[in-house]
Design an enzyme around this catalytic site. Structure first.
Site, PDB file in Angstrom:
ATOM      1  CE  LYS A  50      34.128  31.385  36.469  1.00  0.00           C
ATOM      2  NZ  LYS A  50      34.063  32.646  37.212  1.00  0.00           N
ATOM      3  CG  ASP A 109      33.906  36.428  44.818  1.00  0.00           C
ATOM      4  OD1 ASP A 109      33.722  36.567  46.326  1.00  0.00           O
ATOM      5  OD2 ASP A 109      33.888  35.218  44.401  1.00  0.00           O
TER       6      ASP A 109
END
Length: 942
Positions: free
Chosen positions: A720, A811
């Site tokens: 990422k 999340d």
């Protein structure tokens, strides 16, 4: 005929008398009717019984019932208190028409639902109405002006929605108004500024929006106002400075912007001011020094700049000063140390410089000091412990120097965090004089003289870290492992020598980190006593002997790094039987024989075993190959060809990297941080692993999107990319490090990150087996569903309760739950939302609120699994349906409708009960993840 009719007349007269007697007690009848229409699962109203005989005295029979209050003659009911009786159902209304003289009605802390019955508003003599901590919903009913004598209205913590009721402002005797903790929306009515006698106003924790009405400044009688935890627009009205009687003002967590109005300094009776977690800017008004009564001032988590006003020296009653997480600078005024009442000072995560005031702690009983993540220099103030009550000292990530002599007699300390500074000298802590200390972190400093020899006397110590003190030296004290509560012992990169002391008693030990030292000898077999041990890292020492079977047999062991030592013998087969093992690294030793064939060991990859010449078996070379390629004919020529090929490859790779570096521009030197599970690569190794010079630029910034990369040893990772401003780098790295140290079988591992001043690449385990969103519709047996649900629960429980500080997932959904080769669920992207908030420099949600939201989403994921994907985001749906309907649907979807499926039905009901608890509308009513996991732990389906 007339003579024979007299008995009938007598009977009729007696019946009429009984009717008259009972008719004279309408209160009891109404209350019995009320009881019959509500739910009393714990039988708290069992003493509400019909009378066995008449009541000729005219007294109310119900006066003897629990919760019923009558006048002195017991002829009129004047109060009804049903608080905390665990009652439920919809509140009936028609019975209230009888209670015309009722003065007090308290039904708080129950589970009543539905709308408030309008009949209550006809109780014209009512002075106190408490319906708090229930689940009433819908709009607040009209007609409340009928309560013309009402003094107290407490509706705290319900589920009301719609606008705030304007007509409340017409209640001229109202002194207490509490509508906090529901879902009211829209603006605060300007009419709320015209209460005549109001003293207490609480509207916090709703969905209120718009501007705060300046008319609230007209409330000359209000002493306590909480209107925070909403989503306002605009600034704090300066007119609030006219509330001359105000003693307590809380507008925290409310999206307010602009500067703090100096007119608030007119609130000379104000004792507590809470404006934290907004977007306030500008300077702190120096005029606040006029608020001489001020005791608690919390302006943290804003964008306030400038220094601490010198005028704060006038605030002699100040106990709490919290300015943390702002953009303040300058030095701490010396006069702050003269405040006689100061016990808590939070100024962490700012841009403060200079030294702390020399007299800090000398003139007050300082209890909690947190100055971390600034640029302070100098030493610890010499009188920091003079008050005798300092229990938390947090000073990490500054530029402090000097020694710890001011702490030598600080017996009250419980928590000490001084990591990431330049402290030096010996560690003078006499741990036998610290009876309550539980947490000590002195890592990343320049200490010498070894670990204190009396560490075993700190009987409450749970966490001890002195890692990265290169000149510390010394040995591990003999009795270290005997500490009854010690969970984490970290002393890596400390130049420690000697042997590992015997593990005489280590029942609580979870983590041992001693990598990169000069330790020798063997691993004691007494390590078998450490039954709770999860992580042991002894890499890069000079340890020898065999790897003990006792270590390999520990039931909770998940990470074992013994690389770069002199271990010999074979790999214990017991490692292959472990159900928790995530990482075993024995590379670069003298280990021989075959790698055990169990899948858990072969899944570690080559990097876990390389550097052992006599070791064979998958994933290394086959044990049937008797000679290496360098031992066969033609060795010289082949070696030459291979060396030339390697040289050309290295040259090409170096050129490619140089091209990449030039194309990106110099954004600062690249650095590499590896966590447990990733070999010690350099930044260059990682950057060269991308498939092309452009691949890094293709990664979308600040997104959950990822790309794959293959590292030099063949490990495939997910990458990422995140970007940051240089000033946010430090705080981001702190949190990434915490994420990387979070290790659990139900979490995706963050293996490391490569970063410079402007960006970072985060390297995660690559699991190619899909996520829950892709697989939730596939039919699964009950045991598989149980395993998935409890695995998710364990991962969340670890983040919430075993990480310090707690990490919120942020999340949680079916797409961020992935599966390993054993179909064990792993949580991905945990903490990433919070990391992005840190990087953007924005105020994030309170961690407690985020943890509550994780629990809510966990409840929704349970529903998604139970219904094979039919119910997504179904929390509100199941809360609004009768439980028996929900159960019938889920029984059907799990083939549990037959009479023979009683056990399965019981287990499904147990899981649904957890779902209903987790998805309660009020966050405070939801269980912790630890409690939720306990409720799931008895499932036979596992």
């Amino acid at each position: 005929m007339e003579i024979f009719q007299w008995p009938h007349l007598n009977l009729l007269f007696s019946s009429m008398l009984i009717v008259v007697v009972f008719a004279a007690d309408p209160y009891s009848d109404a209350l019995l009717s009320f009881k019959s229409q509500i739910i009393d699962p714990f039988h708290n109203l069992d003493d509400w019984l019909e009378p066995n005989s008449g009541n000729p005295s005219g007294k109310v029979h119900a006066c003897s019932w629990s919760g019923v209050k009558c006048d002195n003659n017991s002829t009129i009911v004047i109060g009804l208190n049903l608080s905390t009786k665990k009652l439920a159902g919809k509140l009936p209304g028609k019975q209230f028409s009888v209670f015309t003289e009722l003065v007090e009605l308290n039904i708080s802390q129950n589970s009543f639902s539905g709308e408030i019955p309008v009949e209550i508003f006809n109780l014209t003599n009512l002075r106190s109405l408490d319906i708090s901590r229930n689940n009433f919903s819908g709009h607040f009913q009209g007609g409340v002006t009928g309560l013309q004598n009402l003094v107290v209205l407490d509706a705290f913590s319900n589920s009301f929605s719609g606008p705030l009721p304007v007509e409340l402002s017409k209640l001229e005797f109202l002194k207490v108004l509490n509508l906090a903790g529901s879902y009211f929306s829209g603006p605060i009515p300007s009419a709320y500024g015209f209460f005549k006698r109001l003293e207490f106003l609480h509207l916090a924790g709703n969905f209120i929006s718009g501007n705060i009405p300046p008319e609230l400044g007209n409330l000359q009688t209000v002493t306590h106002m909480e209107i925070g935890y909403n989503s306002y627009e605009g600034n704090i009205p300066w007119q609030l400075g006219n509330m001359s009687e105000l003693q307590y003002l809380d507008i925290a967590g409310s999206n307010l912007s602009g500067s703090i109005p100096k007119q608030l300094s007119n609130l000379t009776k104000l004792q507590s001011l809470f404006l934290f977690r907004n977007q306030l800017t500008g300077l702190i008004p120096w005029e606040f020094s006029r608020i001489l009564a001020l005791t608690n001032l919390d302006l943290s988590d804003n964008f306030i700049s400038g220094p601490i006003p010198e005028s704060f020296a006038e605030l002699k009653n100040l106990r709490l000063l919290s300015l943390m997480y702002n953009e303040m600078n300058g030095t701490v005024p010396d006069d702050i140390a003269e405040l006689p009442s100061l016990d808590t000072l939070f100024i962490w995560n700012n841009f403060f410089t200079g030294s702390l005031p020399r007299n800090l702690g000398k003139n007050s009983k300082l209890r909690w000091l947190d100055v971390s993540i600034n640029s302070f220099i100098g030493s610890i103030p010499p009188h920091i412990c003079a008050g005798g009550e300092l229990f938390k000292l947090i000073m990490f990530s500054n530029k402090f120097t000097g020694n710890l002599s001011p702490l030598s007699n600080c017996s009250s300390l419980v928590r000490i965090r001084l990591e990431d500074n330049s402290f030096s000298g010996e560690i003078p802590l006499t741990l036998s004089h610290l009876p309550d200390v539980s947490y000590i972190d002195l890592s990343r400093n320049k200490f010498t003289g070894g670990i204190p020899s009396d560490i075993s006397q700190a009987s409450k110590l749970q966490y001890f870290n002195v890692s990265n003190n290169p000149e510390l030296g010394g040995v591990i004290p003999e009795e270290t492992w005997s500490l009854p509560l010690l969970q984490n012992f970290s002393a890596s990169s400390c130049n420690i020598s000697g042997n590992l002391p015997p593990f005489k008693s280590c029942k609580s030990m979870l983590v041992v980190e001693l990598q990169k030292n000069n330790m020798s000898g063997v691993v004691p077999k007494s390590v078998s006593h450490c039954r709770a041990l999860e992580i042991i890292n002894l890499a890069s020492n000079q340890l020898n002997g065999h790897i003990p079977d006792e270590l390999a047999s520990l039931p909770a062991l998940s990470v074992v790094d013994l690389s770069h030592n002199n271990f010999s013998g074979s790999i214990p087969a017991e490692f292959g039987k472990s159900t928790n093992l995530l990482l075993l690294n024995v590379s670069y030793n003298d280990i021989s024989g075959a790698i055990p064939s169990e899948k858990v060991l072969q899944s570690m990859g080559r990097s876990a075993y390389v550097g052992n010449r006599e070791l064979c078996g998958a994933p290394l070379r086959s044990c049937s190959v008797s000679m290496s390629i360098f031992g066969s004919k033609g060795t010289g020529k082949l070696r030459l060809v291979l060396l030339l090929s390697a040289g050309v490859t290295i040259l090409i790779a170096a050129l490619l990297f140089w091209i990449v570096y030039l194309r990106k521009g110099n954004k600062g030197q690249w650095k590499m941080e590896s966590f447990i599970g990733l070999p010690q690569f350099t930044a260059n190794d990682v950057l060269r692993s991308f498939s092309s010079a452009d691949s890094m630029e293709e990664l979308p910034p600040l997104s959950a999107a990822v790309c794959k990369a293959v590292l030099p040893t063949g490990i495939t990772v997910l990458v990422k990319k995140i970007e940051w401003e240089p000033k946010r780098m430090k705080v981001a790295i702190e949190f990434i490090t915490q994420m990387g140290n979070a290790r659990h079988r139900n979490l995706i591992r963050l293996l490391g990150f490569c970063y410079n001043n402007h960006m970072a690449y985060m390297l995660y385990d690559y699991l190619p087996n899909g996520n829950l969103a892709e697989k939730v519709t596939m039919p699964r047996d009950w045991s598989t569903k149980c395993r998935i649900i409890t695995g998710i629960a364990r991962g969340l429980c670890f983040l919430h309760h075993d990480c310090n500080p707690a990490i919120s997932h942020g999340d949680l959904n079916s797409s961020t739950i992935v599966f390993d080769d054993n179909f064990e669920p792993r949580l991905a992207d945990f903490g990433f939302k919070y990391l992005i908030e840190l990087i953007k420099g924005r105020s994030s949600e309170a961690i407690k609120d985020e943890l509550y939201m994780d629990i809510y989403r966990f409840g929704e994921i349970i529903l998604e699994i139970l219904t094979n994907g039919r119910l997504t985001n179904g929390g509100e749906i199941v809360q609004s349906k009768p439980q028996d309907v929900v159960l019938r649907e889920i029984y059907s979807e799990n083939e549990a409708t037959d009479d023979s499926a009683n056990l399965l039905q019981d287990e499904i009901k147990q899981v649904v009960d957890v779902t209903l608890l987790c998805t309660r509308s009020r966050p405070a009513d939801r269980p912790s993840m630890k409690d939720a996991l306990k409720l799931l732990s008895g499932l036979k389906g596992q």
